[in-house]
Design an enzyme around this catalytic site. Structure first.
Site, short mmCIF file in Angstrom:
data_model
loop_
_atom_site.label_atom_id
_atom_site.label_comp_id
_atom_site.label_asym_id
_atom_site.label_seq_id
_atom_site.Cartn_x
_atom_site.Cartn_y
_atom_site.Cartn_z
N CYS A 266 35.17 31.80 23.77
CA CYS A 266 36.57 31.40 23.65
C CYS A 266 37.27 31.08 24.96
CB CYS A 266 37.43 32.50 23.04
SG CYS A 266 36.65 33.59 21.93
N GLY B 41 35.30 26.40 23.50
CA GLY B 41 35.20 26.69 22.06
C GLY B 41 35.67 25.51 21.26
N ASN C 6 39.21 36.70 24.76
CA ASN C 6 37.94 36.09 25.14
C ASN C 6 37.01 37.23 25.54
OD1 ASN C 6 35.88 34.43 26.06
ND2 ASN C 6 36.83 34.15 28.07
N GLY C 7 35.82 37.26 24.95
CA GLY C 7 34.87 38.33 25.27
C GLY C 7 34.58 39.18 24.05
N CYS D 299 31.08 37.31 35.16
CA CYS D 299 29.94 36.63 34.52
C CYS D 299 29.40 35.51 35.42
CB CYS D 299 30.39 36.04 33.19
SG CYS D 299 29.19 34.95 32.43
N TYR E 146 27.30 27.56 34.30
CA TYR E 146 27.28 26.69 33.12
C TYR E 146 28.60 26.56 32.35
CZ TYR E 146 26.04 25.47 28.28
OH TYR E 146 25.99 24.92 27.03
N SER F 94 26.89 19.57 32.88
CA SER F 94 27.05 20.73 33.76
C SER F 94 26.02 20.81 34.87
CB SER F 94 27.03 22.02 32.93
OG SER F 94 25.83 22.09 32.19
N ASP G 42 20.75 23.47 34.43
CA ASP G 42 21.39 24.73 34.84
C ASP G 42 20.71 25.96 34.26
OD1 ASP G 42 22.68 24.95 32.13
OD2 ASP G 42 23.65 23.15 32.89
N CYS H 42 22.99 38.73 26.06
CA CYS H 42 24.34 39.01 26.56
C CYS H 42 25.13 39.64 25.42
CB CYS H 42 25.03 37.72 27.00
SG CYS H 42 26.76 37.98 27.42
S1 SF4 Z 1 25.00 38.96 30.58
FE1 SF4 Z 1 26.65 37.72 29.68
S2 SF4 Z 1 28.41 38.23 30.95
FE2 SF4 Z 1 26.62 38.85 32.12
S3 SF4 Z 1 26.09 37.05 33.37
FE3 SF4 Z 1 24.90 36.88 31.50
S4 SF4 Z 1 26.16 35.58 30.17
FE4 SF4 Z 1 27.49 36.37 31.78
#
Ligand code: SF4
Length: 474
Positions: free
Chosen positions: A12, A38, A112-113, A246, A252, A293, A356, A392
């Site tokens: 998001c 998003g 977001n997250g 992050c 990316y 990207s 990337d 992730c």
């Molecule tokens: S684990 Fe998730 S938050 Fe951490 S660098 Fe990778 S994509 Fe980003």
């Protein structure tokens, strides 16, 4: 690289503005510039100080909003959200901002997250009688805020945030104030800007340029910011913080014209490409990037290698989303519709293709094949990030090892599968040297968990699986 084919999607983008006569229009434009974060849904909630009203829908910002529904939103204050939602997290009910009304006032939330303990919290809340109308973890947060015994909204929010874990860049709106909070690791970007006398907040600074806002500062990890008619007040809410932005935002997700923590994304990508060039030992005739990207990284790579950068692949910008269930054959066709090789550039040449990242590997395989069919004599794939081996849990939709090619295959195996002549990844050390910061410990202030497996927060192995199941229940 285009998000929909890579299989790696940001969840998001959030935006908010307080005290501007064109708050709703500005939020609309803000969301426009965050569209890359998003594309599945968007919403805006606004307030005139008396009530909160919202509009939201599935699709792109342009599809969701029109003159009439924007005009129906009153007030000088607004927040907005663009959402990525895979098949499991879609549905209008999950499109944010989520808006709640109660006798003590209204509340809108955009996040977001991902909260990594949302499943446990939701279970506890349900045991205590709560009923949920969405599968979004943001609704869990809303319940925690509403149930808190504190009087002031900021204390309710602080109390709720003391119970949640994970990644959140949060924007909250009531009739009286806009509250902004960033998780104690600062995993997602969030910046403050100013349009005239009005403060605004955005997931990325590229939104500020579009609306004519000046950048004020980034929100700090574990910081709570209250913006109301009296101005801006900031205070910490977390007992301890440990910066872990992050890394994939630089690699990316974010737009090249955004700056995160003072580093411009295009420049960061270019430098990642330069660093990668220092780590490889390949000779070739041309370097090409995979639009969009990877272009910055490819330019930096070519510059350092002293090999000409050429546009070996072009992106067809007018391909919309496909609503046909993709069979293997159609998926292949889909990539061809989105990307085309420039035959005259690659024919008879040894090509270095800079990308990337590799997630599932299917796209890389198709692009290598495409370049070879267009006459490239060799295709060397160079990736401007390390192998992505771990899921992730912080808001990117890769949440199992099985989805990640590098998790189950060695680099030589991956090279063979994608049909490249060589495959090289940037080292973790090289990546952190480019985007990390000194003085923030071994991780240089970055989260690199999908590359290293070292997560900046606790992880709940027993709860993540049911969490995924529960949160995706239709
Ligand atoms: S684990 Fe998730 S938050 Fe951490 S660098 Fe990778 S994509 Fe980003």
């Amino acid at each position: 690289m285009f998000a929909d084919s890579k299989g790696l999607n940001e969840e998001c983008g959030v935006f908010g503005i307080w005290g501007h006569p064109d708050a709703v229009q500005i939020t609309y434009y803000g969301l426009h510039s965050l569209q890359h974060r998003g594309q599945e849904g968007a919403g805006i909630v606004a307030t005139d100080g008396n009530s909160l009203k919202g509009t939201r829908g599935e699709g792109l910002v342009n599809d969701v909003f029109n003159k009439s529904n924007l005009a129906s939103l009153p007030g000088h204050n607004a927040i907005g959200h663009v959402k990525y939602g895979g098949a499991d997290k879609g549905g209008l009910e999950n499109v944010q901002p989520l808006l709640f009304h109660s006798s003590s006032g209204s509340l809108a939330l955009a996040q977001n997250g991902n909260l990594i303990n949302a499943f446990d919290l939701k279970h506890q809340l349900e045991m205590q009688g709560s009923i949920f109308q969405s599968t979004s973890d943001t609704e869990v947060l809303a319940h925690l805020i509403k149930r808190s015994g504190y009087l002031a909204t900021k204390d309710k929010v602080k109390n709720a945030l003391s119970m949640v874990k994970g990644a959140y860049a949060l924007v909250l709106l009531t009739e009286d104030e806009m509250i902004i909070a960033l998780d104690p690791n600062g995993l997602r970007p969030l910046s403050i800007g100013k349009v005239g006398d009005s403060y605004c907040v955005s997931s990325e600074t590229c939104a500020f340029d579009l609306i004519g806002a000046e950048f004020v500062r980034d929100v700090e990890p574990g910081e709570l910011i209250i913006i109301n008619d009296e101005g801006l007040h900031a205070e910490p809410f977390a007992l301890s913080t440990s910066r872990a932005m992050c890394s994939m935002e630089y690699v990316y997700f974010s737009r090249p014209d955004s700056d995160i923590q003072g580093i411009n994304i295009h420049t960061a990508r270019k430098n990642l490409g330069k660093m990668l060039a220092k780590e490889v030992d390949i000779s070739a005739d041309v370097v090409t990037g995979v639009p969009d990207s990877s272009i910055s990284a490819a330019i930096g790579f070519a510059e350092t290698m002293g090999i000409p950068y050429e546009m070996g692949l072009i992106k067809n910008r007018y391909v919309g989303r496909t609503f046909i269930k993709p069979s293997q054959e159609l998926r292949e066709q889909g990539v061809k519709m989105k990307l085309s090789p420039v035959r005259k550039v690659v024919e008879g040449k040894r090509v270095i293709m800079v990308d990337d990242s590799i997630v599932r590997g299917t796209t890389s395989k198709r692009i290598v094949k495409m370049l070879k069919e267009a006459g490239a004599t060799e295709v060397h794939v160079c990736i401007s990030s390390p192998p992505m081996k771990h899921p992730c849990f912080y808001g990117i939709d890769v949440s199992s090892h099985e989805e990640l090619m590098a998790s189950t295959h060695s680099v030589p195996e991956m090279c063979k599968i994608i049909g490249a002549d060589t495959l090289t990844f940037l080292s973790v050390e090289g990546m952190l040297e480019v985007i990390g910061r000194k003085g923030y410990g071994d991780n240089c202030g970055q989260c690199a968990a999908c590359f290293t497996g070292e997560y900046p927060t606790e992880i709940y192995p027993d709860t993540l699986l049911p969490y995924e199941k529960e949160m995706s229940r239709p």
